[in-house]
Design a protein around this motif. Sequence first.
Motif, PDB file in Angstrom:
ATOM      1  N   ALA A 242      39.204  76.502  32.982  1.00 59.17           N
ATOM      2  CA  ALA A 242      37.785  76.537  32.660  1.00 59.17           C
ATOM      3  C   ALA A 242      36.978  76.594  33.950  1.00 59.17           C
ATOM      4  N   ALA A 243      35.768  77.114  33.850  1.00 60.02           N
ATOM      5  CA  ALA A 243      34.899  77.243  35.012  1.00 60.02           C
ATOM      6  C   ALA A 243      33.577  76.541  34.744  1.00 60.02           C
ATOM      7  N   SER A 244      33.098  75.851  35.765  1.00 61.52           N
ATOM      8  CA  SER A 244      31.871  75.067  35.643  1.00 61.52           C
ATOM      9  C   SER A 244      30.922  75.367  36.790  1.00 61.52           C
ATOM     10  N   GLY A 245      29.634  75.338  36.480  1.00 64.64           N
ATOM     11  CA  GLY A 245      28.635  75.495  37.518  1.00 64.64           C
ATOM     12  C   GLY A 245      28.363  74.200  38.259  1.00 64.64           C
ATOM     13  N   HIS A 246      28.923  73.089  37.796  1.00 61.39           N
ATOM     14  CA  HIS A 246      28.762  71.804  38.461  1.00 61.39           C
ATOM     15  C   HIS A 246      29.670  71.727  39.680  1.00 61.39           C
ATOM     16  N   ASP A 247      29.211  70.998  40.665  1.00 53.75           N
ATOM     17  CA  ASP A 247      30.012  70.795  41.861  1.00 53.75           C
ATOM     18  C   ASP A 247      31.232  69.936  41.553  1.00 53.75           C
ATOM     19  N   ARG A 248      31.041  68.944  40.709  1.00 53.29           N
ATOM     20  CA  ARG A 248      32.111  68.015  40.364  1.00 53.29           C
ATOM     21  C   ARG A 248      32.132  67.903  38.848  1.00 53.29           C
ATOM     22  N   ALA A 249      33.262  68.190  38.249  1.00 56.10           N
ATOM     23  CA  ALA A 249      33.304  68.262  36.782  1.00 56.10           C
ATOM     24  C   ALA A 249      34.643  67.782  36.266  1.00 56.10           C
ATOM     25  N   LEU A 250      34.674  66.530  35.806  1.00 55.31           N
ATOM     26  CA  LEU A 250      35.882  65.974  35.207  1.00 55.31           C
ATOM     27  C   LEU A 250      35.815  66.004  33.688  1.00 55.31           C
ATOM     28  N   ASP A 251      34.628  66.218  33.138  1.00 54.29           N
ATOM     29  CA  ASP A 251      34.448  66.201  31.690  1.00 54.29           C
ATOM     30  C   ASP A 251      34.391  67.616  31.136  1.00 54.29           C
ATOM     31  N   SER A 252      35.033  67.814  30.004  1.00 56.72           N
ATOM     32  CA  SER A 252      35.115  69.162  29.437  1.00 56.72           C
ATOM     33  C   SER A 252      33.742  69.727  29.097  1.00 56.72           C
ATOM     34  N   TYR A 253      32.790  68.871  28.759  1.00 58.38           N
ATOM     35  CA  TYR A 253      31.477  69.394  28.350  1.00 58.38           C
ATOM     36  C   TYR A 253      30.718  70.029  29.514  1.00 58.38           C
ATOM     37  N   LYS A 254      31.172  69.779  30.725  1.00 51.42           N
ATOM     38  CA  LYS A 254      30.507  70.354  31.901  1.00 51.42           C
ATOM     39  C   LYS A 254      30.996  71.773  32.203  1.00 51.42           C
ATOM     40  N   TYR A 255      31.949  72.239  31.430  1.00 53.61           N
ATOM     41  CA  TYR A 255      32.513  73.556  31.686  1.00 53.61           C
ATOM     42  C   TYR A 255      31.875  74.595  30.776  1.00 53.61           C
ATOM     43  N   ASP A 256      31.485  75.717  31.397  1.00 55.38           N
ATOM     44  CA  ASP A 256      30.765  76.758  30.687  1.00 55.38           C
ATOM     45  C   ASP A 256      31.669  77.837  30.100  1.00 55.38           C
TER      46      ASP A 256
ATOM     47  N   THR B  86      33.258  75.793  40.062  1.00 52.31           N
ATOM     48  CA  THR B  86      34.310  74.789  40.042  1.00 52.31           C
ATOM     49  C   THR B  86      35.296  75.124  38.922  1.00 52.31           C
ATOM     50  N   VAL B  87      36.564  74.979  39.205  1.00 50.70           N
ATOM     51  CA  VAL B  87      37.579  75.310  38.216  1.00 50.70           C
ATOM     52  C   VAL B  87      38.292  74.043  37.778  1.00 50.70           C
ATOM     53  N   GLY B  88      38.668  74.022  36.531  1.00 52.72           N
ATOM     54  CA  GLY B  88      39.425  72.891  36.009  1.00 52.72           C
ATOM     55  C   GLY B  88      40.550  73.370  35.113  1.00 52.72           C
ATOM     56  N   TRP B  89      41.572  72.536  35.017  1.00 54.88           N
ATOM     57  CA  TRP B  89      42.655  72.759  34.056  1.00 54.88           C
ATOM     58  C   TRP B  89      42.651  71.591  33.072  1.00 54.88           C
ATOM     59  N   PHE B  90      42.798  71.949  31.812  1.00 56.58           N
ATOM     60  CA  PHE B  90      42.845  70.971  30.730  1.00 56.58           C
ATOM     61  C   PHE B  90      44.027  71.319  29.832  1.00 56.58           C
ATOM     62  N   ARG B  91      44.338  70.416  28.930  1.00 52.63           N
ATOM     63  CA  ARG B  91      45.359  70.734  27.931  1.00 52.63           C
ATOM     64  C   ARG B  91      45.023  70.062  26.615  1.00 52.63           C
ATOM     65  N   ARG B  92      45.534  70.644  25.553  1.00 52.49           N
ATOM     66  CA  ARG B  92      45.437  70.067  24.206  1.00 52.49           C
ATOM     67  C   ARG B  92      46.849  69.907  23.684  1.00 52.49           C
ATOM     68  N   GLN B  93      47.183  68.698  23.299  1.00 55.02           N
ATOM     69  CA  GLN B  93      48.523  68.434  22.814  1.00 55.02           C
ATOM     70  C   GLN B  93      48.629  68.537  21.312  1.00 55.02           C
ATOM     71  N   ALA B  94      47.515  68.662  20.627  1.00 56.00           N
ATOM     72  CA  ALA B  94      47.509  68.861  19.181  1.00 56.00           C
ATOM     73  C   ALA B  94      46.307  69.728  18.848  1.00 56.00           C
ATOM     74  N   PRO B  95      46.443  70.610  17.878  1.00 59.88           N
ATOM     75  CA  PRO B  95      45.299  71.455  17.497  1.00 59.88           C
ATOM     76  C   PRO B  95      44.107  70.601  17.104  1.00 59.88           C
ATOM     77  N   GLY B  96      42.943  70.977  17.647  1.00 54.46           N
ATOM     78  CA  GLY B  96      41.735  70.245  17.306  1.00 54.46           C
ATOM     79  C   GLY B  96      41.516  68.979  18.092  1.00 54.46           C
ATOM     80  N   SER B  97      42.471  68.612  18.932  1.00 55.72           N
ATOM     81  CA  SER B  97      42.288  67.386  19.720  1.00 55.72           C
ATOM     82  C   SER B  97      41.366  67.674  20.894  1.00 55.72           C
ATOM     83  N   ALA B  98      40.833  66.618  21.452  1.00 60.66           N
ATOM     84  CA  ALA B  98      39.949  66.786  22.597  1.00 60.66           C
ATOM     85  C   ALA B  98      40.760  67.270  23.800  1.00 60.66           C
ATOM     86  N   PRO B  99      40.189  68.148  24.604  1.00 64.80           N
ATOM     87  CA  PRO B  99      40.918  68.603  25.790  1.00 64.80           C
ATOM     88  C   PRO B  99      41.121  67.459  26.780  1.00 64.80           C
TER      89      PRO B  99
END
Length: 124
Positions: A98-112, A33-46
């Motif tokens: 990011a790429a995840s082994g989960h079928d459904r992944a909305l949370d950044s921690y699920k991405y490997d 599963t692929v996801g796109w995230f962004r960070r608007q400030a250094p160190g902020s949560a994706p």
Amino acid sequence: QVQLVESGGGSVQPGGSLRLSCAASGLRFTIYTVGWFRRQAPGSAPEFLVTKSYRDGRTVYADSVRGRFTISRDNEQNTVYLQMNDLKPEDTAVYYCAASGHDRALDSYKYDYWGQGTQVTVSS
């Protein structure tokens, strides 16, 4: 060794468009599963933007980008794209795939696996 490499970022005026690419080596997007995230400030949560399931292709968009951003996948090129239209100043950020082994992944921690990011700047 898995590597995700984003490209296509840059500077654009409000209302403009960009297409980001994420090329993978060491894994196939057909089984991740692929996801796109962004960070608007250094160190902020994706911030979650969009995810596309490897299993059934189901796509989920964040409210902030739905209708403006579109994810697509080229299995032959093993590349995922993020088409971004009607860009706004608040879209300025570093964008990550990011790429995840989960079928459904909305949370950044699920991405490997994560790319290094590409900067998008929207300003007049």
